[in-house]
Write an enzyme that holds these catalytic residues in place. Sequence first.
Site: not given
Ligand code: UT7
Length: 325
Positions: A113, A252, A282
């Site tokens: 990125c 980004h 992204n």
């Molecule tokens: O391009 C540069 C590199 N990328 C980044 O910098 C990305 C950085 N990270 C992020 O943007 C965020 O961490 C994400 C958007 C990827 C995820 O958001 P989060 O708030 O950190 O969610 P999480 O991974 O902690 O997941 C929370 C919950 C989980 O369920 P449980 O375990 O709490 O029951 C996931 O399974 O949300 C669930 N989940 C979803 N639910 C509905 C994960 N993806 C989805 C989804 N729809 N698409």
Amino acid sequence: MSNVGIISLGHYLPQRRLTNSDLEKMVDTTDEWITTRTGIKERRVASQGEKTSTLATLAAEEAIKNAGIDPETIDLIIVATVSPDSNFPSMACRVQRAIGAKNATAFDISAACAGYLYALTTAKQYIQSKFYKTALVIAAERITSLIDWKDRNTCVLFGDGAGACILSQVDGPGIISEYLHSEGELGDLMSVVSDESREPLSQEEMMIKMPYVVMQGKELFKVAVNSMSDAIEIAAKKAKINLSDIACVVPHQANDRIISAVAKKLEIPKEKIFVNIDRYGNMSAASIAVALYEAVDQKHIRKGDHVALVAFGAGLVSAASVFVW
Ligand code: UT7
């Protein structure tokens, strides 16, 4: 030493839109989750005939047209991408051929990125040292080809696109500072799983074992906020300006919550930060290139403004650049 600046911009976005409601039909997700956790409403997905080199060429053609130059006067082409059509020829050589830039040296840069900023900084050094006069810098990604469409953790986040610029010597200040940083020891936080694809596989196995993006989102989130904040501060310090002197930050676009956290940490008003993640998701290296194009087009950036570009990505890598538009 001469000043080097961006003299024109170009971009290209595939027509095909994939909305959050489309994704609701593909994986266990909701528009509400995607919107509140990421800020994304829709993203573009390249059609079958649109390869990364196609996107790159179309963005390059607009930048060349806007600069009013002959492609044969381009000395250097650098393409930033992590989703090339194939390992070789490079995307830059493919673009060179497509646009008829027969006098250019052409090569790719892989910095995920942050690739556009790594490419800009590299091209700038060649021009500043008078090794070359005119450079075409492109960031192009067909990152959706690396996505596991059954993995809701990643498939809702990414989109395809390309942005480009022409760099040359300028009378004004141009690019006044840059900062590039890499932390290879954190590489496991985001990678493309592809080892299996090195074996000679049957057609059937190839379909199953396509390389795809895996990431540890929560950990990346924290590192992204800290490293992008640090990168802006360091680049501003090198440029000998205060953060309040910056008229527009083009970050980004990985997650709108990351962008808001950087704004809060640095006490930069969110209105000064250009955001288009809602429409494109992204796009890896292409995110900043397209956002810069739109920020100028929509007059968020005006002549004489101090602008900061800042990126973070897999590697891990981070980068920032300050210039006067
Ligand atoms: O391009 C540069 C590199 N990328 C980044 O910098 C990305 C950085 N990270 C992020 O943007 C965020 O961490 C994400 C958007 C990827 C995820 O958001 P989060 O708030 O950190 O969610 P999480 O991974 O902690 O997941 C929370 C919950 C989980 O369920 P449980 O375990 O709490 O029951 C996931 O399974 O949300 C669930 N989940 C979803 N639910 C509905 C994960 N993806 C989805 C989804 N729809 N698409």
